[in-house]
Write a protein that holds these residues in place. Structure first.
Motif, PDB file in Angstrom:
ATOM      1  N   LEU A 193       0.831  -1.205   0.000  1.00  0.00           N
ATOM      2  CA  LEU A 193       0.000   0.000   0.000  1.00  0.00           C
ATOM      3  C   LEU A 193       0.863   1.252   0.000  1.00  0.00           C
ATOM      4  CD1 LEU A 193      -2.624   1.563   0.236  1.00  0.00           C
ATOM      5  CD2 LEU A 193      -2.608   1.118   2.713  1.00  0.00           C
ATOM      6  N   ASP A 194       1.907   1.264   0.794  1.00  0.00           N
ATOM      7  CA  ASP A 194       2.785   2.438   0.836  1.00  0.00           C
ATOM      8  C   ASP A 194       3.369   2.738  -0.540  1.00  0.00           C
ATOM      9  OD1 ASP A 194       4.614   4.456   2.165  1.00  0.00           O
ATOM     10  OD2 ASP A 194       6.092   3.044   1.372  1.00  0.00           O
ATOM     11  N   ARG A 195       3.766   1.693  -1.254  1.00  0.00           N
ATOM     12  CA  ARG A 195       4.329   1.889  -2.595  1.00  0.00           C
ATOM     13  C   ARG A 195       3.299   2.523  -3.523  1.00  0.00           C
ATOM     14  NH1 ARG A 195       6.652  -2.492  -2.599  1.00  0.00           N
ATOM     15  NH2 ARG A 195       5.160  -3.829  -3.677  1.00  0.00           N
ATOM     16  N   ARG A 196       2.055   2.129  -3.391  1.00  0.00           N
ATOM     17  CA  ARG A 196       0.999   2.685  -4.233  1.00  0.00           C
ATOM     18  C   ARG A 196       0.637   4.111  -3.820  1.00  0.00           C
ATOM     19  NH1 ARG A 196       1.100  -2.538  -4.685  1.00  0.00           N
ATOM     20  NH2 ARG A 196       0.231  -3.534  -6.554  1.00  0.00           N
ATOM     21  N   LEU A 197       0.663   4.390  -2.530  1.00  0.00           N
ATOM     22  CA  LEU A 197       0.387   5.751  -2.081  1.00  0.00           C
ATOM     23  C   LEU A 197       1.434   6.732  -2.598  1.00  0.00           C
ATOM     24  CD1 LEU A 197      -0.699   5.163   1.641  1.00  0.00           C
ATOM     25  CD2 LEU A 197      -2.157   5.771  -0.296  1.00  0.00           C
ATOM     26  N   SER A 198       2.660   6.257  -2.748  1.00  0.00           N
ATOM     27  CA  SER A 198       3.726   7.136  -3.241  1.00  0.00           C
ATOM     28  C   SER A 198       3.533   7.514  -4.703  1.00  0.00           C
ATOM     29  CB  SER A 198       5.098   6.457  -3.064  1.00  0.00           C
ATOM     30  OG  SER A 198       5.228   5.340  -3.930  1.00  0.00           O
ATOM     31  N   ARG A 199       2.651   6.769  -5.386  1.00  0.00           N
ATOM     32  CA  ARG A 199       2.418   7.030  -6.813  1.00  0.00           C
ATOM     33  C   ARG A 199       1.218   7.928  -7.067  1.00  0.00           C
ATOM     34  NH1 ARG A 199       2.432   0.641  -8.282  1.00  0.00           N
ATOM     35  NH2 ARG A 199       4.611   0.151  -7.757  1.00  0.00           N
TER      36      ARG A 199
END
Length: 318
Positions: A193-199
């Protein structure tokens, strides 16, 4: 509560860790609406917190994370109440099933279904009701990391499908291993989820939290009489000894609840981190495996989406 500008949602907030976190948060944020969500509230936890603090900002709402229909109904009820946007989402509830494999009403292995799938669905559906700036905290456990030698069988993640629908090869796996693996899933999902939030253009942060060993909580409710007695009566009296002999990461539920509240209300922009209490530490080696993270994320979205449009919404975090 019409003048309240923010809400905080805590799953599993009627007892143990979640109850003490809710109490601390409600005290520190009297101007925020606190919702504690569990299957039942037999001890009227929300009323107890309000009475103790002399406030009226805590409310109970029923939620069964082992039932997809219940999760969807919960979000519908949230929308109907027109509550203030969620600034903190604590995905905290968790259960352990030490005996033979059990299943949720939807046919998922119960530990995986409740500790991971129910929370993931709640997050995806509740997104439209979250504030522009929000913090998500996922309660994991040090048991997910074999290096911590917790005494539980090592977590073992092959595929999400195998965890959801055990085949004969894993059907007789120790229920305690299913628990430690579900806690690994919590960390894998946090990082995915964190990786997707960064996008995407969202001011949201997500972290995983280890409360430590907390004798006396309801986690052992499905153990046999003797082990329940040891967990509930003997070990709580031995905390200083356990800290010396096992690990300093042994706490009362009240202490860990205070730590969870601290992590939840931390106004820094930390995201994609793992906390042991109030300290950032590395999580397990397996938890950083992006193939495992993506397998879990993709399986979860595919399983939970009710149609192509919802799948796109879940993937796009809308």
């Amino acid at each position: 509560m019409s003048q309240v500008s923010r809400s905080i949602l805590i799953t599993g907030g009627t007892s143990g860790l979640g109850f003490h976190a809710a109490t601390t948060i409600a005290k520190r944020r009297p101007d925020t609406f606190i919702v504690i969500a569990s299957r039942k509230d037999p001890d009227k936890a929300a009323d107890a917190i309000n009475t103790k603090l002399g406030q009226r900002n805590v409310q109970f709402m029923p939620l069964d994370l082992g039932n997809i229909k219940s999760v969807r109904s919960f979000v519908n009820a949230w929308a109907e109440k027109k509550l203030a946007p969620i600034s903190v989402l604590l995905l905290n509830a968790g259960l352990q099933f030490p005996g033979e494999v059990s299943y949720t009403t939807d046919g998922l292995e119960s530990t995986f279904g409740i500790n991971h799938v129910g929370h993931a669905l709640l997050f995806h559906l509740i997104q439209p009701y979250m504030a522009e700036e929000a913090r998500i905290v996922v309660t994991s456990s040090g048991t997910h990391d074999p290096a911590q030698k917790s005494g539980l069988p090592d977590a073992k993640y092959d595929t999400a499908e195998e965890l959801a629908h055990p085949t004969p090869a894993t059907l007789k796996n120790d229920g305690r291993q299913r628990y430690s693996t579900s806690k690994l899933c919590n960390v894998l999902w946090t990082y995915a989820l964190d990786r997707r939030l960064s996008r995407v253009n969202k001011k949201w942060t997500v972290v995983a939290f280890d409360p430590g060993l907390m004798p006396g909580t309801g986690l052992a409710r499905d153990y046999g009489f003797f082990l329940r007695f040891v967990w509930n009566k003997v070990l709580p009296a031995l905390l200083p000894l356990l800290r010396r002999l096992l690990t300093p990461n042994v706490h009362t539920p009240e202490e860990s609840g205070g730590n969870l509240a601290w992590v939840a209300l931390d106004d820094s922009d930390t995201s994609g981190k793992y906390y042991e209490g109030r300290k950032q530490i590395p999580s397990s080696t397996d938890s950083y495996d992006q193939k495992k993270q993506e397998d879990l994320w993709e399986w979860t979205v595919n399983y939970l989406s009710s149609g192509q449009q919802q799948k796109q919404n879940f993937e796009a975090l809308t």
